[in-house]
Scaffold this motif. Structure first.
Motif, PDB file in Angstrom:
ATOM      1  N   UNK A 129       0.868  -1.177   0.000  1.00  0.00           N
ATOM      2  CA  UNK A 129       0.000   0.000   0.000  1.00  0.00           C
ATOM      3  C   UNK A 129       0.908   1.232   0.000  1.00  0.00           C
ATOM      4  N   UNK A 130       0.911   1.963  -1.109  1.00  0.00           N
ATOM      5  CA  UNK A 130       1.830   3.090  -1.265  1.00  0.00           C
ATOM      6  C   UNK A 130       1.106   4.407  -1.023  1.00  0.00           C
ATOM      7  N   UNK A 131       1.673   5.223  -0.142  1.00  0.00           N
ATOM      8  CA  UNK A 131       1.102   6.524   0.203  1.00  0.00           C
ATOM      9  C   UNK A 131       1.553   7.556  -0.826  1.00  0.00           C
ATOM     10  N   UNK A 132       0.663   7.880  -1.766  1.00  0.00           N
ATOM     11  CA  UNK A 132       0.974   8.801  -2.863  1.00  0.00           C
ATOM     12  C   UNK A 132       1.213  10.210  -2.324  1.00  0.00           C
ATOM     13  N   UNK A 133       2.430  10.709  -2.528  1.00  0.00           N
ATOM     14  CA  UNK A 133       2.860  12.010  -2.002  1.00  0.00           C
ATOM     15  C   UNK A 133       2.643  12.083  -0.484  1.00  0.00           C
ATOM     16  N   UNK A 134       2.773  10.933   0.158  1.00  0.00           N
ATOM     17  CA  UNK A 134       2.581  10.830   1.594  1.00  0.00           C
ATOM     18  C   UNK A 134       1.158  10.537   2.001  1.00  0.00           C
ATOM     19  N   UNK A 135       0.224  10.681   1.083  1.00  0.00           N
ATOM     20  CA  UNK A 135      -1.203  10.514   1.389  1.00  0.00           C
ATOM     21  C   UNK A 135      -1.930  11.817   1.128  1.00  0.00           C
ATOM     22  N   UNK A 136      -1.956  12.220  -0.152  1.00  0.00           N
ATOM     23  CA  UNK A 136      -2.469  13.523  -0.557  1.00  0.00           C
ATOM     24  C   UNK A 136      -3.926  13.754  -0.148  1.00  0.00           C
ATOM     25  N   UNK A 137      -4.700  12.694  -0.042  1.00  0.00           N
ATOM     26  CA  UNK A 137      -6.095  12.856   0.335  1.00  0.00           C
ATOM     27  C   UNK A 137      -6.291  13.265   1.775  1.00  0.00           C
ATOM     28  N   UNK A 138      -5.274  13.029   2.609  1.00  0.00           N
ATOM     29  CA  UNK A 138      -5.415  13.243   4.054  1.00  0.00           C
ATOM     30  C   UNK A 138      -4.665  14.459   4.580  1.00  0.00           C
ATOM     31  N   UNK A 139      -3.558  14.818   3.936  1.00  0.00           N
ATOM     32  CA  UNK A 139      -2.663  15.854   4.461  1.00  0.00           C
ATOM     33  C   UNK A 139      -2.080  16.627   3.277  1.00  0.00           C
ATOM     34  N   UNK A 140      -1.727  17.904   3.501  1.00  0.00           N
ATOM     35  CA  UNK A 140      -1.063  18.674   2.447  1.00  0.00           C
ATOM     36  C   UNK A 140       0.116  17.865   1.905  1.00  0.00           C
ATOM     37  N   UNK A 141       0.177  17.748   0.597  1.00  0.00           N
ATOM     38  CA  UNK A 141       1.017  16.744  -0.055  1.00  0.00           C
ATOM     39  C   UNK A 141       2.510  17.032  -0.003  1.00  0.00           C
ATOM     40  N   UNK A 142       3.285  15.944  -0.066  1.00  0.00           N
ATOM     41  CA  UNK A 142       4.739  15.998  -0.282  1.00  0.00           C
ATOM     42  C   UNK A 142       5.477  16.783   0.793  1.00  0.00           C
ATOM     43  N   UNK A 143       4.955  16.768   2.008  1.00  0.00           N
ATOM     44  CA  UNK A 143       5.556  17.495   3.118  1.00  0.00           C
ATOM     45  C   UNK A 143       5.908  16.529   4.243  1.00  0.00           C
ATOM     46  N   UNK A 144       6.716  16.978   5.170  1.00  0.00           N
ATOM     47  CA  UNK A 144       7.007  16.123   6.330  1.00  0.00           C
ATOM     48  C   UNK A 144       5.728  15.690   7.046  1.00  0.00           C
ATOM     49  N   UNK A 145       4.729  16.568   7.231  1.00  0.00           N
ATOM     50  CA  UNK A 145       3.484  16.088   7.853  1.00  0.00           C
ATOM     51  C   UNK A 145       2.774  15.001   7.048  1.00  0.00           C
ATOM     52  N   UNK A 146       2.814  15.085   5.729  1.00  0.00           N
ATOM     53  CA  UNK A 146       2.146  14.040   4.945  1.00  0.00           C
ATOM     54  C   UNK A 146       2.858  12.702   5.106  1.00  0.00           C
ATOM     55  N   UNK A 147       4.163  12.714   5.139  1.00  0.00           N
ATOM     56  CA  UNK A 147       4.892  11.454   5.330  1.00  0.00           C
ATOM     57  C   UNK A 147       4.722  10.945   6.760  1.00  0.00           C
ATOM     58  N   UNK A 148       4.576  11.868   7.701  1.00  0.00           N
ATOM     59  CA  UNK A 148       4.305  11.464   9.083  1.00  0.00           C
ATOM     60  C   UNK A 148       2.997  10.686   9.163  1.00  0.00           C
ATOM     61  N   UNK A 149       1.968  11.197   8.530  1.00  0.00           N
ATOM     62  CA  UNK A 149       0.687  10.509   8.565  1.00  0.00           C
ATOM     63  C   UNK A 149       0.701   9.224   7.732  1.00  0.00           C
ATOM     64  N   UNK A 150       1.522   9.185   6.691  1.00  0.00           N
ATOM     65  CA  UNK A 150       1.698   7.923   5.975  1.00  0.00           C
ATOM     66  C   UNK A 150       2.239   6.830   6.876  1.00  0.00           C
TER      67      UNK A 150
END
Length: 370
Positions: A38-59
């Motif tokens: 299960x790959x988190x696209x840009x960290x999980x663009x649907x859940x958090x502002x994309x391609x940021x440390x917070x998005x990868x944190x939530x991934x």
């Protein structure tokens, strides 16, 4: 301070990383290759502002197997984590020039390749929720990170380096002046890959297959993934696509287009085929439309020794079809939703990282990268 006290503190730190009460132990016997991907696209663009440390944190919190991201290269040669060739006003805002009377200011609207890292670091890319993703969490003031900063943050959380990575070179062969060139991308990204503890966990992907060929020449051990969709596979008037490293799909035996795409990807030694999972094209076998990614494409890729990981799939009906057809992973804007579905189906899913550890590292590294 006593030796016993030091050991106690160390034990608590390890426990925070490797254990979560709801998920059980986070074992370090191997990395995430053993889980359904299960790959988190840009960290999980649907859940958090994309391609940021917070998005990868939530991934990480949401239990993604793989963090998927894109790289650009700045004017001064720094590898940054961002999807777009330019800074879009829909995603980022200017705050101030990096130096007074900077002639490049404002930076919004400029290409990444025409801005220095210092200029890019002034941008606020965490305050704007995207219209198509109304559930995004905002993190105002968030800056664009370098690839090394992202690796550093995730390593803080993931001490045993189990998370997998799918990293794209954001290069456009149709507009070569908008980005750095093939050699720059391959050389600079590879330098960071090999110096990272995640080297063996990285897949290198691109729509521009020239970069995949060049990366295999430089390092044949690195896993490569051939991205493809209707825009890169097909060209007006039947001309050779600039995206496929000079290959013409019709030159492969097929017999179907789906099988030709798999054969073309394998001819450049790609380890993974990553086609659009949702786009519909005119069917060659019946009236109406069919998906670009077909069971025949997946079957042929498997026959040739490749995995298949379609993108970007957010609807569970389509996820179910692709997994039933044999897809080895799913790139999605909602890794939490796809992981939950996969777990319900009895697939082996990656564990979630404990929030306390993730947020502690996020706080630390957000301040370091600003």
């Amino acid at each position: 301070m006593s030796i016993l006290f030091v050991y106690a503190i160390a034990f608590i730190e390890i426990a925070l990383v490797y254990a979560s009460p709801s998920q059980g132990p986070f074992r370090s016997v191997s990395n995430n290759h053993r889980f359904y991907d299960v790959q988190a696209h840009r960290g999980g663009r649907g859940n958090v502002v994309e391609s940021t440390l917070p998005s990868f944190a939530w991934g990480l919190i949401d239990g993604a197997t793989t963090l998927e991201l894109d790289n650009g290269i700045t004017q001064d040669g720094e590898v940054v984590v961002w999807h777009d060739e330019s800074i879009l006003a829909e995603k980022c805002s200017d705050t101030a020039p990096v130096v007074p009377d900077d002639p490049a200011y404002p930076y919004v609207g400029k290409f990444i390749s025409n801005l220095t890292l210092a200029q890019i670091k002034t941008l606020d890319c965490g305050s704007k929720r995207q219209r198509d993703y109304p559930h995004q969490l905002l993190y105002p003031g968030t800056r664009i990170s370098t690839l090394q900063e992202v690796f550093g943050f995730v390593s803080c959380v993931d001490l045993s380096h189990q998370i997998l990575w799918n990293i794209e070179s954001k290069i456009n062969p149709q507009y070569p002046n908008r980005t750095a060139g093939v050699d720059d991308f391959v050389q600079k990204q590879h330098e960071i890959f090999i110096s990272s503890p995640y080297y063996q966990s990285i897949t290198y992907q691109s729509f521009d297959w020239r970069t995949l060929v060049a990366m295999k020449v430089l390092d044949d051990k690195l896993v490569t993934s051939a991205l493809i969709d209707e825009e890169t596979a097909f060209t007006p008037h039947g001309s050779t696509s600039p995206w496929l490293a000079g290959l013409r799909l019709e030159s492969f035996p097929g017999p179907s287009l789906s099988e030709q795409i798999a054969q073309a990807a394998r001819s450049i030694q790609a380890d993974v085929l990553s086609p659009t999972g949702t786009f519909l094209v005119p069917s060659s076998s019946h009236e109406g439309l069919s998906h670009f990614t077909t069971p025949e494409m997946i079957s042929e890729a498997h026959r040739l020794g490749m995995k298949v990981v379609p993108w970007t799939v957010n609807l569970l009906d389509r996820v179910e079809e692709l997994v039933r057809d044999g897809a080895d992973g799913i790139i999605t804007d909602y890794p939490n939703v796809v992981r939950r579905w996969a777990k319900q189906q009895g697939l082996h899913v990656a564990p979630k990282y404990p929030k306390q550890r993730v947020f502690s590292c996020l706080y630390q590294h957000m301040h370091q990268s600003s």
